[in-house]
Design a protein around this motif. Structure first.
Motif, short mmCIF file in Angstrom:
data_model
loop_
_atom_site.label_atom_id
_atom_site.label_comp_id
_atom_site.label_asym_id
_atom_site.label_seq_id
_atom_site.Cartn_x
_atom_site.Cartn_y
_atom_site.Cartn_z
N LEU A 1 0.83 -1.20 0.00
CA LEU A 1 0.00 0.00 0.00
C LEU A 1 0.86 1.25 0.00
N SER A 2 0.31 2.35 -0.47
CA SER A 2 1.04 3.62 -0.38
C SER A 2 1.21 3.99 1.09
N PRO A 3 2.22 4.80 1.43
CA PRO A 3 2.45 5.15 2.85
C PRO A 3 1.21 5.77 3.51
N GLN A 4 0.48 6.62 2.79
CA GLN A 4 -0.70 7.27 3.38
C GLN A 4 -1.81 6.27 3.65
N VAL A 5 -2.06 5.40 2.69
CA VAL A 5 -3.11 4.40 2.85
C VAL A 5 -2.74 3.40 3.95
N ARG A 6 -1.47 2.98 3.97
CA ARG A 6 -1.03 2.04 5.00
C ARG A 6 -1.18 2.66 6.40
N MET A 7 -0.86 3.95 6.53
CA MET A 7 -1.00 4.62 7.82
C MET A 7 -2.45 4.63 8.28
N LEU A 8 -3.38 4.93 7.36
CA LEU A 8 -4.79 4.93 7.70
C LEU A 8 -5.25 3.54 8.13
N PHE A 9 -4.83 2.53 7.40
CA PHE A 9 -5.17 1.14 7.72
C PHE A 9 -4.73 0.80 9.14
N LEU A 10 -3.52 1.20 9.50
CA LEU A 10 -3.00 0.91 10.84
C LEU A 10 -3.70 1.74 11.91
N GLU A 11 -4.03 2.99 11.59
CA GLU A 11 -4.73 3.85 12.55
C GLU A 11 -6.11 3.30 12.88
N GLN A 12 -6.79 2.75 11.89
CA GLN A 12 -8.10 2.17 12.13
C GLN A 12 -8.04 1.01 13.11
N LEU A 13 -6.92 0.31 13.11
CA LEU A 13 -6.74 -0.80 14.04
C LEU A 13 -6.20 -0.33 15.38
N ARG A 14 -5.33 0.66 15.36
CA ARG A 14 -4.69 1.14 16.59
C ARG A 14 -5.70 1.71 17.57
N HIS A 15 -6.75 2.34 17.08
CA HIS A 15 -7.72 3.00 17.95
C HIS A 15 -8.97 2.16 18.21
N ALA A 16 -8.99 0.94 17.74
CA ALA A 16 -10.18 0.10 17.91
C ALA A 16 -10.28 -0.45 19.33
N HIS A 17 -11.51 -0.74 19.73
CA HIS A 17 -11.76 -1.39 21.01
C HIS A 17 -12.03 -2.89 20.82
N LEU A 18 -12.45 -3.25 19.63
CA LEU A 18 -12.68 -4.64 19.26
C LEU A 18 -12.29 -4.78 17.79
N ILE A 19 -11.44 -5.78 17.48
CA ILE A 19 -10.95 -5.96 16.12
C ILE A 19 -11.41 -7.30 15.58
N LEU A 20 -12.03 -7.27 14.40
CA LEU A 20 -12.41 -8.50 13.72
C LEU A 20 -11.37 -8.82 12.67
N LEU A 21 -10.75 -9.97 12.80
CA LEU A 21 -9.81 -10.45 11.79
C LEU A 21 -10.64 -11.20 10.77
N ASN A 22 -11.19 -10.43 9.81
CA ASN A 22 -12.18 -10.99 8.88
C ASN A 22 -11.50 -11.71 7.72
N LYS A 23 -12.30 -12.54 7.04
CA LYS A 23 -11.81 -13.38 5.94
C LYS A 23 -10.69 -14.32 6.42
N SER A 24 -10.80 -14.72 7.66
CA SER A 24 -9.76 -15.57 8.26
C SER A 24 -9.71 -16.96 7.60
N ASP A 25 -10.79 -17.33 6.92
CA ASP A 25 -10.81 -18.63 6.24
C ASP A 25 -9.87 -18.67 5.04
N LEU A 26 -9.38 -17.52 4.61
CA LEU A 26 -8.48 -17.45 3.46
C LEU A 26 -7.01 -17.62 3.85
N LEU A 27 -6.75 -17.73 5.15
CA LEU A 27 -5.37 -17.84 5.63
C LEU A 27 -5.15 -19.21 6.26
N ASP A 28 -3.89 -19.67 6.20
CA ASP A 28 -3.56 -20.91 6.91
C ASP A 28 -3.18 -20.55 8.35
N GLU A 29 -2.88 -21.56 9.16
CA GLU A 29 -2.65 -21.33 10.59
C GLU A 29 -1.45 -20.43 10.83
#
Length: 301
Positions: free
Chosen positions: A134-162
Motif C-alpha cells: 500500500l502507499s504510505p498514506q493508505v497504510r498509515m490509515l489502515f494501521l490507525e483504524q486498528l490502533r484505535h479500535a476497542h474490538l478488532i475482527l480479523l475478517n476473511k480468516s478462512d483465506l489464511l492458513d494457521e
C-alpha cells in the motif's frame, strides 16, 4: 441511554456484512437498531443491505469525519426524535480516521443521551499480509483504524492458513494490545462480544460516555454549572495531557449572555460566539480521560 457503536475498517474489509449480522441479532432480541451509513458517492450503494424496517440515515458525498460532521449531528438528532432506537450503528467509509469519526459522532448536543460503547474495526486478513504494497498514506490509515479500535475482527480468516493467522494476529496485537482480536468469516460476530464492552460508572461531578476501563480511545462529557473566566478555562486547557485529541462544546464565559462555542484540536483553540442559549457542556475525545475533570473552584481561581 442509547448504545452507540462505530464500525470502522478499510475499504472492502466486510463492515456491511458485520452490520447485517448485528442488525439481525438485535431484531431477534426484540430491540430496535438504527443505522447511519456513510458513503463517498452520490448514490447509496450499500444502503440496500439494510432491512426496510430498520431506521436508516445516509451521509453521501463526503466523509463522516470532515465535511460531514454537521450532517452527522443532524442525522443523529433526527434518529433520536423520530425513532428513539435502542442502539445506533454507525458505519463509516473505508477512508475514515476513527478519531475524526468519533469527534463527528459525539456532539455535546445529545451526548448525555448516548452511551458510546466503542469502535469495532474490521480488518481484511489478506490485506494485512500485503500492507507493505500500500502507499504510505493508505497504510498509515489502515494501521490507525486498528490502533484505535476497542474490538478488532480479523475478517476473511478462512483465506489464511494457521501460520498466516498467527502472523496477522500477533502483528495486530503489537500495535493494539488493548483490543480483543476475534477471527471471523463474512463478518459474523456473536452479539455477546459487543455486550462485553462494559460501560464505565458515572460519578457525581462528571457524566462520562461509557467505555470499558480496558479501552483506550474514549470520550467524556463535562458539564458546567456556572460561568467560567476565559483565562482560567484556557489555562486548564493548556495543562491537559497530550492524550486529549479533541474538545468541542459550549462554555458559559463570564460576561457573555450566551455560552460560547469552543473547539480544540491538537493544541489549537477556537472560540465562536453563539446567539442562542446552548447547554454549557463540552465533549473530550482522547486516551486516559478518566482522571480529567473541571473543578468548580477553578471558575474563579
Amino acid at each position: 441511554m442509547i448504545d452507540v457503536y462505530l464500525l470502522s475498517g478499510f475499504l472492502g474489509s466486510g463492515k456491511t456484512s458485520l452490520l447485517q449480522h448485528l442488525i439481525k441479532q438485535w431484531k431477534a432480541e426484540g430491540k430496535l437498531p438504527a443505522v447511519i451509513m456513510n458513503e463517498f458517492g452520490k448514490l447509496p450503494f450499500d444502503s440496500g443491505a439494510v432491512d426496510g424496517d430498520v431506521p436508516l440515515k445516509e451521509l453521501l458525498q463526503g466523509c463522516i469525519c470532515c465535511t460531514g460532521s454537521e450532517k452527522t449531528e443532524a442525522q443523529i438528532q433526527s434518529l433520536l426524535l423520530e425513532h428513539n432506537p435502542d442502539v445506533i450503528l454507525i458505519e463509516t467509509t473505508g477512508a475514515a480516521h476513527p478519531v475524526e469519526a468519533l469527534d463527528a459522532v459525539m456532539s455535546p448536543l445529545y451526548a448525555d443521551r448516548l452511551q458510546f460503547k466503542g469502535i469495532v474495526s474490521v480488518a481484511d486478513s489478506k490485506l494485512w499480509l500485503e500492507k507493505e504494497k500500500l502507499s504510505p498514506q493508505v497504510r498509515m490509515l489502515f494501521l490507525e483504524q486498528l490502533r484505535h479500535a476497542h474490538l478488532i475482527l480479523l475478517n476473511k480468516s478462512d483465506l489464511l492458513d494457521e501460520n498466516e493467522l498467527s502472523t496477522v494476529t500477533s502483528g495486530i496485537q503489537m500495535i493494539n494490545d488493548h483490543a480483543m482480536v476475534i477471527q471471523t468469516v463474512h463478518g459474523k460476530l456473536p452479539l455477546s462480544f459487543l455486550k462485553q464492552m462494559i460501560p464505565n460508572v458515572n460519578n457525581s461531578d462528571v457524566t462520562k460516555t461509557r467505555i470499558g476501563n480496558e479501552l483506550h480511545l474514549s470520550a467524556k462529557l463535562i458539564k458546567f454549572e456556572s460561568t467560567v473566566k476565559m483565562e482560567n478555562f484556557e489555562n486548564w486547557v493548556r495543562n491537559l495531557p497530550s492524550t486529549v485529541y479533541r474538545m468541542k462544546g459550549h462554555v458559559l464565559i463570564e460576561g457573555q449572555k450566551y455560552p460560547m462555542l469552543f473547539q480544540y484540536a491538537y493544541g489549537m483553540v477556537q472560540w465562536l460566539p453563539e446567539y442562542i442559549k446552548m447547554e454549557p457542556q463540552i465533549v473530550l475525545i482522547g486516551e486516559n480521560l478518566k482522571e480529567i475533570e473541571w473543578l468548580r473552584g477553578m471558575a474563579h481561581a
